[in-house]
Motif scaffolding. Structure first.
Motif, PDB file in Angstrom:
ATOM      1  N   ARG A  94     -34.104 -18.818 -28.716  1.00 63.16           N
ATOM      2  CA  ARG A  94     -33.553 -18.521 -29.998  1.00 63.16           C
ATOM      3  C   ARG A  94     -34.724 -18.228 -30.878  1.00 63.16           C
ATOM      4  N   ARG A 118     -35.480 -12.288 -35.354  1.00 55.60           N
ATOM      5  CA  ARG A 118     -35.852 -10.875 -34.926  1.00 55.60           C
ATOM      6  C   ARG A 118     -35.482  -9.905 -36.356  1.00 55.60           C
ATOM      7  N   THR A 145     -33.130  -7.089 -35.891  1.00 56.64           N
ATOM      8  CA  THR A 145     -31.577  -7.209 -35.917  1.00 56.64           C
ATOM      9  C   THR A 145     -31.125  -7.784 -37.199  1.00 56.64           C
ATOM     10  N   ASN A 177     -27.247  -8.202 -38.402  1.00 53.88           N
ATOM     11  CA  ASN A 177     -27.334  -9.727 -37.711  1.00 53.88           C
ATOM     12  C   ASN A 177     -27.555 -10.529 -39.022  1.00 53.88           C
ATOM     13  N   LEU A 221     -31.532 -14.396 -32.735  1.00 52.87           N
ATOM     14  CA  LEU A 221     -31.152 -13.891 -31.450  1.00 52.87           C
ATOM     15  C   LEU A 221     -31.423 -14.832 -30.230  1.00 52.87           C
ATOM     16  N   THR A 222     -30.357 -15.134 -29.398  1.00 51.35           N
ATOM     17  CA  THR A 222     -30.474 -15.832 -28.111  1.00 51.35           C
ATOM     18  C   THR A 222     -31.021 -15.002 -27.131  1.00 51.35           C
ATOM     19  N   GLU A 223     -31.929 -15.320 -26.532  1.00 54.85           N
ATOM     20  CA  GLU A 223     -32.658 -14.606 -25.387  1.00 54.85           C
ATOM     21  C   GLU A 223     -33.221 -15.098 -24.345  1.00 54.85           C
ATOM     22  N   GLU A 259     -21.432 -13.011 -27.296  1.00 56.34           N
ATOM     23  CA  GLU A 259     -22.070 -13.682 -27.927  1.00 56.34           C
ATOM     24  C   GLU A 259     -23.595 -13.369 -27.772  1.00 56.34           C
ATOM     25  N   ILE A 260     -23.895 -13.004 -26.459  1.00 56.38           N
ATOM     26  CA  ILE A 260     -25.162 -12.501 -26.186  1.00 56.38           C
ATOM     27  C   ILE A 260     -25.315 -11.118 -26.393  1.00 56.38           C
ATOM     28  N   ARG A 261     -26.322 -10.893 -27.486  1.00 56.23           N
ATOM     29  CA  ARG A 261     -26.284  -9.555 -27.827  1.00 56.23           C
ATOM     30  C   ARG A 261     -27.583  -8.839 -27.444  1.00 56.23           C
ATOM     31  N   ASP A 262     -28.518  -9.531 -26.938  1.00 56.80           N
ATOM     32  CA  ASP A 262     -29.886  -8.875 -26.518  1.00 56.80           C
ATOM     33  C   ASP A 262     -29.731  -8.301 -25.125  1.00 56.80           C
ATOM     34  N   THR A 315     -31.470  -9.881 -21.848  1.00 58.40           N
ATOM     35  CA  THR A 315     -30.709 -11.041 -21.585  1.00 58.40           C
ATOM     36  C   THR A 315     -29.592 -10.840 -20.683  1.00 58.40           C
TER      37      THR A 315
END
Length: 202
Positions: A66, A69, A72, A77, A82-84, A175-178, A181
């Motif tokens: 995380r 970014r 975002t 955001n 961001l979680t990636e 929840e994962i928006r990348d 990923t």
């Protein structure tokens, strides 16, 4: 730049080279009905990259990162975090060598085997980048360094471990928006190490 039977009179202008390079292309394009039309596009060239989903099958865990970014943050955001998956630019290196370097810098792990699964354009409407996608097993005994990124490159990376069921639920609930990923997790759920768990929770 080579032309083809649908492109002609290509002209390139550099608009910015402050960080990566932004070009403007003017060209003529032959439509499907045979008519030629003038077009103009801006193209952002940041080089190609690689991304990897790190997984520990014995503990049923995946390792993600995380970090902040800015793009975002300016696009809704609130905290910019961001979680990636672990990822980075090739910077002229072989994709496997580049992603091994990124894994060590970002996570502190030195993995043994990498499985390349695909290549894909990241955002073909505006960006030249091709990403090379990998899966790689890791385990706690492979930890060689602290990770967290390279401070000189202004990296400040947090490491996050999620259970297989937990990460699939995060995909399900948005929840994962990348994008990279999501691609890797969904591939792993269809064809890779997450497949048995994905079947269990369907």
């Amino acid at each position: 730049m080579p032309e083809n039977d649908r492109l002609r009179n290509i002209r390139k202008e550099t608009l910015s080279s402050a960080w990566y390079t932004l070009y403007r292309y003017d060209f003529e394009y032959r439509r499907s009905d045979g008519r030629w039309e003038s077009r103009q596009r801006e193209v952002y060239d940041r080089g190609n990259g690689a991304a990897v989903l790190l997984y520990d099958a014995s503990r049923r865990k995946v390792l993600l990162t995380r970090q902040f970014r800015m793009p975002t943050f300016v696009n809704h955001n609130p905290d910019g975090l961001l979680t990636e998956v672990c990822a980075g630019l090739l910077d002229g290196a072989d994709p496997e060598a580049a992603i091994r370097k990124e894994i060590l810098e970002e996570t502190g792990y030195r993995v043994e085997q990498l499985e390349k699964i695909l290549e894909a354009y990241s955002s073909p409407g505006a960006v030249t980048e091709i990403l090379h996608y990998y899966l790689a097993a890791y385990h706690p005994g492979q930890k060689e360094a602290e990770g967290g990124g390279v401070p000189e490159e202004t990296e400040d990376i947090e490491l996050l471990e999620f259970g297989f069921e937990e990460i699939l639920e995060k995909v399900r609930n948005g929840e994962i928006r990348d994008a990279k990923t999501l691609i890797l997790i969904q591939y792993a759920a269809l064809f890779g190490p997450l497949r048995p768990v994905a079947r269990e929770i369907q």
